[in-house]
Each structure stands twice: as C-alpha cells, then as structure tokens.
Design a protein around this motif. Structure first.
Motif, mmCIF file in Angstrom:
data_model
loop_
_atom_site.group_PDB
_atom_site.id
_atom_site.type_symbol
_atom_site.label_atom_id
_atom_site.label_comp_id
_atom_site.label_asym_id
_atom_site.label_seq_id
_atom_site.Cartn_x
_atom_site.Cartn_y
_atom_site.Cartn_z
ATOM 1 N N LEU A 81 0.874 -0.995 0.104
ATOM 2 C CA LEU A 81 0.107 0.108 -0.430
ATOM 3 C C LEU A 81 1.116 1.402 -0.171
ATOM 4 N N GLU A 93 4.752 6.429 -0.304
ATOM 5 C CA GLU A 93 4.220 7.657 0.737
ATOM 6 C C GLU A 93 4.548 7.606 2.327
ATOM 7 N N ARG A 100 -7.429 4.310 5.684
ATOM 8 C CA ARG A 100 -7.904 4.387 4.243
ATOM 9 C C ARG A 100 -9.529 5.298 4.423
ATOM 10 N N HIS A 101 -10.078 4.238 5.681
ATOM 11 C CA HIS A 101 -11.276 4.204 5.461
ATOM 12 C C HIS A 101 -11.738 5.568 6.277
ATOM 13 N N ARG A 110 -10.607 8.388 5.819
ATOM 14 C CA ARG A 110 -10.020 9.254 4.352
ATOM 15 C C ARG A 110 -11.074 9.619 3.603
ATOM 16 N N GLY A 111 -12.231 8.250 3.636
ATOM 17 C CA GLY A 111 -13.142 7.941 2.702
ATOM 18 C C GLY A 111 -12.545 6.925 1.187
ATOM 19 N N ASP A 112 -11.245 6.660 1.664
ATOM 20 C CA ASP A 112 -11.172 5.367 0.751
ATOM 21 C C ASP A 112 -11.917 4.196 0.139
ATOM 22 N N LEU A 113 -12.217 4.053 1.996
ATOM 23 C CA LEU A 113 -13.522 2.289 2.160
ATOM 24 C C LEU A 113 -14.060 2.578 2.867
ATOM 25 N N ASP A 114 -15.107 2.188 2.163
ATOM 26 C CA ASP A 114 -16.822 2.521 2.133
ATOM 27 C C ASP A 114 -16.741 1.921 4.241
ATOM 28 N N TYR A 118 -14.384 -0.163 7.933
ATOM 29 C CA TYR A 118 -12.874 -0.590 7.638
ATOM 30 C C TYR A 118 -13.596 -2.484 8.246
#
Length: 343
Positions: free
Chosen positions: A5, A42, A328-329, A331-335, A337
């Motif tokens: 990732l 990153e 990531r959740h 941040r809104g990248d995953l619907d 956790y």
C-alpha cells in the motif's frame, strides 16, 4: 523488505537505509539488498537499530514521505516529518468519528466482529485437529453460540449493547480455553481470565503477549498518523491507548492466544519458568521472558496471506496493514473498516 500500500517496511533489524539520487537503498553489512524509487512511496517504516542516513531523512521530509522508526518489538520510537500536512486532517476526522456515537460504533463493531470471528476459528480448528483428545461437541456448541453473537454484533447500533455482546462472547470463549491446553496440565491450567496481577502462569503469559500486541498496534497507528489514544470501542481515559486496544481485539486469539498455547503444548515454557510473589502475582523468570520474546520474534516473521489484501505478509505486519486500512477508511477511500478475519 516489503512494499505494501505504497509503504516500504523494513522488518530486518540489521538493515540500514540510505539515499542514492531519487532512490532509497537498503543495505545489509554494506551490501545493497534493495532499492525503491522515492516517488513510489508514501511512507517508510523500519524496525531495527541501524537507522537511516541524514540525507534520506531530509529527502523524505522534503517529499512528505513519513519515515518511522520502531523498536524490534514494534514500539514506536520516532517519526521524521517535514512541514505539517495531511495527518492533521486525518486526526481531525478520527476525533470527529470518535465523538459521534453513530459513526464510531460502525468501526467498533467491526473490531469486535473480528475478535469473535477469530475466537470462533480457534475453537473450530481445535475441534477439527484434535477430535480424539477434545470434546468436539462441546467446542462446536461454543462455536455455534459465537456464530449467533456475531450476527448480533454486525447489526448492533448501541455501544452498551455491543460491550455486552463482546463480554458475553469472551466469557464463552474462555470457558473452554483450558481444554485447548493439551500438555503440562498439572503446571498450566486455566480457570478464567485474571489480571492486575495475573495469578497463574497462563494468565501471566496472556497478559504479557497482550501488552506486546498493544505496543505493536500503537506503533502501527502512529506510523499512519492516527492517535492511538482516541478509540471507538474503548472509551477515552488518560494514559490509555484506546484505539490500540480496539485493534488488539481482532488479534488477541489468533496472534496472542494461539502463541501462548503453542508455547505450552510444545513445552517451550515449563513450570520452573514462573514464580509467585507474596501478593499472589505469578511472573516469569528473566530467562523465560527472554525465551518468550525470542519465540515471539520468530512468530512475527511467519508468512501468511492477508485475508483482505490477498497478499503474503509476515504476521508481525498485520497491525500495520490494519492501521493503514483504518486510515484509508477514515479518509473515505474505503466504505467501511475491514477487520482482520483470519481463515
């Protein structure tokens, strides 16, 4: 060395990081063993004592690549960063979700679902692997109860009810934990969870391994920029790493409990490795603790396939993957956790 990732993980303690042009170079005894372009990264996480060159630290700071140093046991030591960016918005979102009961319970129940699912897996596997030595019907009955609890947890919308389901499931799971101890029954028996202080050898080891797991999870959360003290299931309390404790719930049985059972059943630990203090607390002798930690380091290096990413990683990287997924959740990248459901 493992890229996951967009994060580079250095899990060998004897590797040194340096800069060569636009690349991070991994050295082992002055020999190059890996090279990764900085623009592909990153973050960099290194677990060891050899460190990184000042040039690499500066390059990471300029490019907003987080460079995190952890101890060999996963304890957070320090992070090199440049100007503040990114993580402030992540942490603000973490605080907002933590303060919102409707939002926080969605993450909390996933953590507890992971805990109960994995506890059930422990019982199912034991019943399958040792049908002649264990009461398989008893274990399957407990597993069926946990399966019903899991259904309630997945749809729970109330924090108090969730704590009730979690406590009940933990009680059922631990009610047959003694059955899973197949060797040295005279020296190692389990009659319920106790702590502060632990009053038997099994609880002493469980408390110790949970402490190691909590330290790893706290270090992982620091690595991705989350605050390990602000949780979703465990409430805020001064000095308590609530979010780290949330993450530990998913890993207690499959990483901690299985490890302790292996040490007992394979006779890595013996009765002579423990002593009782005047207040009733049972502790490990120093030599036994060193052997325990050496076995723990070996356990962390075992390879598994992460159930969500479907990638091969070391056991010791599970907390870091889960921390990345949680970030990531938020941040809104995953619907939602994705908890660690072991298979």
């Amino acid at each position: 060395m493992k890229r996951l990732l967009n994060t580079l993980y250095i899990t060998s303690p004897s590797r040194y990081l340096s800069l060569d042009g636009e690349n991070v170079v991994v050295l082992e005894k002055d020999e190059e063993v890996g090279r990764v372009p900085l623009h592909n990264l990153e973050a960099i996480v290194t677990c060891g004592y050899t460190g990184a060159s000042p040039a690499l630290m500066g390059a990471c700071a300029q490019r907003h690549i987080g460079l995190t140093f952890l101890s060999g046991n996963g304890r957070f030591i320090a992070r090199v960063t440049g100007e503040v960016y990114g993580n402030v918005t992540l942490r603000k979102e973490q605080f907002r979700v933590s303060d919102n009961t409707g939002s926080s319970i969605k993450i909390a129940r996933n953590c507890i679902a992971g805990k109960v699912y994995n506890a059930r897996w422990i019982l199912e596997r034991a019943a399958r692997d040792y049908p002649a030595r264990l009461d398989a019907e008893k274990l399957k009955g407990k597993s069926a109860f946990l399966a019903q609890s899991l259904k309630k947890i997945r749809t729970c919308e109330d924090a108090a009810a969730l704590r009730g389901f979690e406590g009940e499931a933990a009680s059922v799971y631990f009610s047959c934990f003694d059955d899973l101890i197949l060797q040295q029954k005279d020296a190692f028996s389990f009659h319920g969870r106790n702590r502060r202080p632990p009053t038997d050898a099994v609880n002493a080891m469980l408390s110790f391994v949970y402490t190691l797991l909590t330290s790893m999870c706290a270090g992982a959360l620091e690595t991705v920029g989350l605050d390990p003290y602000v949780g979703f299931f465990h409430t805020d309390k001064p000095g308590r790493k609530s979010l780290a404790l949330d993450m530990v719930e998913e890993m207690r049985s499959v990483m901690g409990d299985r490890f302790v059972l292996t040490l007992i059943n394979k006779k890595v630990v013996r009765e002579k490795d423990f002593f009782r203090k005047e207040n009733g607390a049972v502790l490990m002798h120093d030599n036994a603790r060193k052997a325990f930690l050496a076995a723990w380091q070996e356990k962390k290096q075992e390879m598994i396939t992460h159930p969500f990413l479907n990638e091969k990683i070391e056991w010791g990287m599970v907390p870091y993957v889960q921390a990345l997924l949680l970030a990531r959740h938020l941040r809104g990248d995953l619907d939602e956790y994705p908890p660690f459901f072991w298979k």
